[in-house]
Scaffold this motif. Structure first.
Motif, mmCIF file in Angstrom:
data_model
loop_
_atom_site.group_PDB
_atom_site.id
_atom_site.type_symbol
_atom_site.label_atom_id
_atom_site.label_comp_id
_atom_site.label_asym_id
_atom_site.label_seq_id
_atom_site.Cartn_x
_atom_site.Cartn_y
_atom_site.Cartn_z
ATOM 1 N N CYS A 48 0.848 -1.193 0.000
ATOM 2 C CA CYS A 48 0.000 0.000 0.000
ATOM 3 C C CYS A 48 0.885 1.245 0.000
ATOM 4 O O CYS A 48 1.872 1.319 0.715
ATOM 5 N N SER A 50 -0.649 4.466 0.253
ATOM 6 C CA SER A 50 -1.501 5.557 0.701
ATOM 7 C C SER A 50 -0.971 6.170 1.990
ATOM 8 O O SER A 50 -0.670 5.470 2.940
ATOM 9 N N ASN A 53 -2.688 5.282 5.282
ATOM 10 C CA ASN A 53 -2.319 4.040 5.963
ATOM 11 C C ASN A 53 -1.247 4.373 7.000
ATOM 12 O O ASN A 53 -0.176 4.867 6.652
ATOM 13 N N VAL A 56 2.361 3.194 6.266
ATOM 14 C CA VAL A 56 3.031 3.934 5.191
ATOM 15 C C VAL A 56 3.503 5.284 5.720
ATOM 16 O O VAL A 56 4.630 5.712 5.467
#
Length: 72
Positions: A48, A50, A53, A56
């Motif tokens: 991911c 994003s 998130n 992240v």
């Protein structure tokens, strides 16, 4: 497997899996609104990317801090 799915923040496409429990009675498997369970009907999209998130965001912040420390 079923239809190919894509997440704009995912690293790879995924597949929709239609299980017999919610299947609409047709010659071809047809998904319905109940086929929305992660890892059961919707397989992962890879890494991911994003910022929404938390994992992240934490990794990006750690990398940013590391870059700042290396420049000093």
């Amino acid at each position: 497997m079923g239809a190919t799915l894509k997440c704009t923040f995912g690293a790879a496409p995924s597949s929709l899996v239609v299980l017999p429990t919610n299947r609409v009675v047709t010659p071809m498997p047809a998904a319905n609104i109940m086929d929305n369970k992660p890892f059961m009907n919707v397989l992962p999209f890879g890494t991911c990317m994003s910022m929404a998130n938390p994992m992240v965001a934490a990794a990006t912040a750690a990398l940013y801090n590391l870059n700042l420390n290396l420049r000093l």
